[in-house]
Design a protein around this motif. Structure first.
Motif, PDB file in Angstrom:
ATOM      1  N   TYR A 147       5.409 -10.293   0.319  1.00 41.22           N
ATOM      2  CA  TYR A 147       5.384  -8.819   0.292  1.00 41.22           C
ATOM      3  C   TYR A 147       6.349  -8.421  -0.828  1.00 41.22           C
ATOM      4  O   TYR A 147       7.426  -7.902  -0.591  1.00 41.22           O
ATOM      5  N   PRO A 148       5.956  -8.664  -2.088  1.00 37.17           N
ATOM      6  CA  PRO A 148       6.902  -8.578  -3.208  1.00 37.17           C
ATOM      7  C   PRO A 148       7.298  -7.179  -3.664  1.00 37.17           C
ATOM      8  O   PRO A 148       8.407  -6.984  -4.162  1.00 37.17           O
ATOM      9  N   VAL A 149       6.402  -6.201  -3.527  1.00 31.11           N
ATOM     10  CA  VAL A 149       6.697  -4.858  -4.041  1.00 31.11           C
ATOM     11  C   VAL A 149       6.327  -3.801  -3.007  1.00 31.11           C
ATOM     12  O   VAL A 149       5.433  -4.010  -2.179  1.00 31.11           O
ATOM     13  N   PRO A 150       7.012  -2.642  -3.035  1.00 34.59           N
ATOM     14  CA  PRO A 150       6.657  -1.553  -2.119  1.00 34.59           C
ATOM     15  C   PRO A 150       5.224  -1.089  -2.363  1.00 34.59           C
ATOM     16  O   PRO A 150       4.764  -1.015  -3.503  1.00 34.59           O
ATOM     17  N   LEU A 151       4.526  -0.770  -1.280  1.00 32.62           N
ATOM     18  CA  LEU A 151       3.127  -0.353  -1.372  1.00 32.62           C
ATOM     19  C   LEU A 151       2.953   1.145  -1.163  1.00 32.62           C
ATOM     20  O   LEU A 151       1.849   1.666  -1.287  1.00 32.62           O
ATOM     21  N   GLY A 152       4.049   1.819  -0.818  1.00 32.78           N
ATOM     22  CA  GLY A 152       3.956   3.252  -0.577  1.00 32.78           C
ATOM     23  C   GLY A 152       3.586   3.589   0.850  1.00 32.78           C
ATOM     24  O   GLY A 152       3.595   4.748   1.256  1.00 32.78           O
ATOM     25  N   LYS A 153       3.251   2.570   1.640  1.00 34.08           N
ATOM     26  CA  LYS A 153       2.959   2.741   3.059  1.00 34.08           C
ATOM     27  C   LYS A 153       3.240   1.419   3.757  1.00 34.08           C
ATOM     28  O   LYS A 153       3.231   0.354   3.131  1.00 34.08           O
ATOM     29  N   CYS A 154       3.488   1.484   5.043  1.00 37.13           N
ATOM     30  CA  CYS A 154       3.826   0.272   5.789  1.00 37.13           C
ATOM     31  C   CYS A 154       2.580  -0.565   6.061  1.00 37.13           C
ATOM     32  O   CYS A 154       1.572  -0.058   6.555  1.00 37.13           O
ATOM     33  N   GLU A 155       2.653  -1.844   5.718  1.00 35.89           N
ATOM     34  CA  GLU A 155       1.565  -2.792   5.984  1.00 35.89           C
ATOM     35  C   GLU A 155       2.129  -3.941   6.818  1.00 35.89           C
ATOM     36  O   GLU A 155       2.366  -5.041   6.315  1.00 35.89           O
ATOM     37  N   PRO A 156       2.360  -3.712   8.123  1.00 40.00           N
ATOM     38  CA  PRO A 156       3.021  -4.725   8.960  1.00 40.00           C
ATOM     39  C   PRO A 156       2.234  -6.020   9.117  1.00 40.00           C
ATOM     40  O   PRO A 156       2.812  -7.065   9.414  1.00 40.00           O
ATOM     41  N   ASN A 157       0.918  -5.957   8.937  1.00 44.97           N
ATOM     42  CA  ASN A 157       0.093  -7.156   9.117  1.00 44.97           C
ATOM     43  C   ASN A 157      -0.206  -7.868   7.801  1.00 44.97           C
ATOM     44  O   ASN A 157      -1.035  -8.777   7.763  1.00 44.97           O
TER      45      ASN A 157
END
Length: 205
Positions: free
Chosen positions: A178-188
């Motif tokens: 999970y190298p960079v922020p995606l702008g929203k949470c992606e817990p899976n």
């Protein structure tokens, strides 16, 4: 007066040499001449403050040195968001044994602390939270694994308690997953590399 100006000129020359070395060592590039002049002035102020402290505190137990952030004001290195500080829900017991403590303890040389992170601004809370969990995990297991600061930043925004949030996610993923922020949470998006229990922080802080 002549001697004063000679000494003053020597100091300015030394600081200019340090500035040029700083830019070279950390590959500093600035968009405009005005920005570079501003950064140089901040750098000089920080270096003067550092030298002044060294002179007035000769017996200090730590050392100060120039690093990649020496051209920034302290205000630039902290989050602009309003800080929400909560009082701890538990108090330390006065009966804790403090016998046989070492004269000094430097976790850096024990391989349980990752390198200095250059991230600043709003992401700093995620940086500190992730690095603390990394270190606690390394102390307990002997394995130092870089966690995903980006995941904590996406999934645990302020004023959410970052440690409660990490616990609810069952831990932190590896940085590479999970190298960079995606702008929203992606817990899976990835599998936590280690399980985190908040009590471990309470017992080790």
């Amino acid at each position: 007066f002549t001697l004063f100006f000679v000494l003053f000129g020597a100091v300015i020359a030394d600081l200019s040499l340090e500035w040029n070395k700083f830019k070279h060592d950390y590959n500093k590039r600035y968009a405009t001449v005005a920005e570079e002049m501003e950064r140089k002035q901040i750098f000089i102020e920080n270096v003067k403050r550092m030298h002044s402290y060294e002179k007035t505190h000769p017996n200090a137990t730590f050392t100060m040195a120039i690093n990649h952030l020496s051209d920034r004001h302290i205000e630039e290195l902290v989050s602009r968001r309003k800080n929400h500080v909560r009082s701890p829900t538990t108090s330390f017991k006065s009966s804790i044994e403090v016998n046989n403590l070492p004269e000094s303890l430097d976790w850096r040389i024990r391989g349980v602390i990752t390198e200095v992170n250059e991230e600043v601004g709003e992401i700093i809370t995620a940086v500190v939270s992730t690095e603390l969990v990394e270190t606690l995990h390394a102390i307990e297991t002997g394995q130092l694994i870089q966690g995903s600061i980006a995941q904590v930043f996406d999934c645990c925004p302020q004023p959410i308690d970052a440690f409660d949030c990490i616990k609810n996610m069952s831990g932190i993923c590896r940085k590479n997953d999970y190298p960079v922020p995606l702008g929203k949470c992606e817990p899976n998006k990835c599998q936590p590399v280690y399980v985190y229990v908040k009590s471990s922080v309470d017992n080790n802080v």
